[in-house]
Design an enzyme around this catalytic site. Structure first.
Site, short mmCIF file in Angstrom:
data_model
loop_
_atom_site.label_atom_id
_atom_site.label_comp_id
_atom_site.label_asym_id
_atom_site.label_seq_id
_atom_site.Cartn_x
_atom_site.Cartn_y
_atom_site.Cartn_z
N ASP A 36 -5.67 -11.65 28.38
CA ASP A 36 -4.29 -11.79 28.85
C ASP A 36 -3.25 -11.39 27.80
OD1 ASP A 36 -5.44 -12.84 31.13
OD2 ASP A 36 -5.17 -14.92 30.50
N THR B 299 -8.33 -13.10 24.06
CA THR B 299 -7.98 -13.27 25.46
C THR B 299 -7.63 -11.91 26.06
OG1 THR B 299 -6.34 -14.13 27.03
CG2 THR B 299 -5.63 -13.93 24.76
N GLY C 228 -12.77 -18.32 28.57
CA GLY C 228 -13.32 -17.19 29.30
C GLY C 228 -13.93 -16.16 28.37
N VAL D 296 -14.20 -8.52 37.00
CA VAL D 296 -14.57 -7.17 36.59
C VAL D 296 -13.82 -6.80 35.30
CG1 VAL D 296 -14.36 -4.72 37.21
CG2 VAL D 296 -15.14 -6.38 38.91
#
Length: 341
Positions: free
Chosen positions: A127, A125, A10, A272
């Protein structure tokens, strides 16, 4: 030396800052030349390249996304994937690779190192779930975007006297939900690491309404009710075997309405959180990672990843970074619970 650079998985804010730092140091200080591989691991599989020189990286510091683009291509899902990558590197005269990515991208990099490819990793990342590093770039921007959304939702929640649920990314790690929920003053934060009791969540909601305020609940996409399962957008998996999570926010809104009689609505932030200009902290961290990554290439620290430990940038084995996810310690969640309800 001729160095290839790729961004996989991503996208996230700060990727371009890493690319810029690698080139801005590697060209004048070491005399290296750089080739950008496009579309993640698909680039070296199919020979998709672009030139990376000083002019190519000008103006990249505040730019979101990645000029190299990305994909979730897994070379090890193909019977001839490793041989094709080796052939591309040989044909294009590439001596080393800088792979910028998360768990899956760096997992491929670790396996390629074992197969004899010279590779250095950079952790990316939103995350923040990579072991080996205290923080990854992209995380700070994602949290800031989520906090800004929560701030805005507080006012509309009060105006309509309804419960608002904010579903954020994070997969199996609740770092974004925890940081954004605490910073945004959420009345409940639900993480993948701690199964939640829907009855307790409803008690927090009712407590907030009794004080004449409207509740905000922040939930990570991978959170699960006690005895329940993750909520999936579909049962399909990507090239790395991951399912697409999502839907827990809508389930929560339905349960809260049914159990409390109060109106509830869900906002899913989704991609977003990945887009737009990186924060100053992410630009700073991404730049430092890029500078140290090209140093690791120069020092031939193959199979390593640059990492933040405290305030220092160090290197650690790629295997250490990818062997397990870094998840939220329950003690941190216990601190947040003080403010719930």
């Amino acid at each position: 030396m001729r160095v290839g650079v790729l961004t996989g998985g991503g996208d996230c804010p700060g990727l371009n800052a890493v690319i810029r730092a690698v080139v801005r140091k590697g060209v004048p200080e070491y005399g290296y030349s750089f080739v950008g591989f496009r579309d993640g691991w698909r680039g070296p599989l199919e020979g998709l390249t672009m030139t990376l020189d000083i002019p190519a990286v000008r103006g990249l510091l505040p730019r979101g996304g990645t000029i190299l683009r990305s994909s979730r291509t897994n070379p090890f899902a193909l019977p001839d994937g490793v041989d094709r990558i080796r052939e591309t590197l040989r044909n294009k005269g590439i001596d080393a690779l800088v792979a910028i990515g998360g768990e899956d991208t760096l997992g491929v990099a670790a396996k390629l190192h074992e197969a004899g490819v010279n590779v250095v990793g950079v952790p990316k990342t939103i995350d923040n779930d990579l072991s080996g590093t205290d923080y990854t770039f992209g995380f700070d921007t994602a949290v800031q975007i989520a906090v800004e959304a929560i701030d805005r939702l507080h006012t509309t929640a009060e105006s309509h006297h309804r419960a608002l649920i904010v579903e954020v990314m994070g997969r199996h790690a609740g770092w974004i939900a925890l940081h954004a929920g605490m910073a945004g003053g959420a009345n409940a934060i639900l993480l993948p690491e701690v199964e939640f009791d829907i009855d307790q969540v409803c008690k927090w909601v009712e407590s907030r309404f009794r004080s004449d305020y409207a509740p905000i609940i922040v939930v990570s996409e991978g959170a699960k009710p006690k005895g329940g399962d993750e909520y999936l957008q579909s049962g399909e998996t990507d090239a790395f075997g991951h399912v697409r999570l999502g839907g827990i926010g809508d389930w929560l809104a339905h349960e809260i309405e049914q159990r409390t009689g109060k109106e509830a609505r869900t906002t899913v932030l989704g991609h977003v959180q990945r887009g737009g200009t990186p924060t100053a902290r992410d630009r700073w961290l991404a730049t430092r990672f890029g500078l140290h990554a090209i140093e690791a290439v120069h020092d031939e620290k193959w199979g390593s990843m640059v990492a933040l430990r405290g305030t220092e940038i160090v290197t650690c084995p790629l295997t250490e970074a990818t062997e397990k996810l870094k998840t939220v310690d329950p003690s941190l969640y216990a601190e947040a619970e003080v403010f719930f309800g």
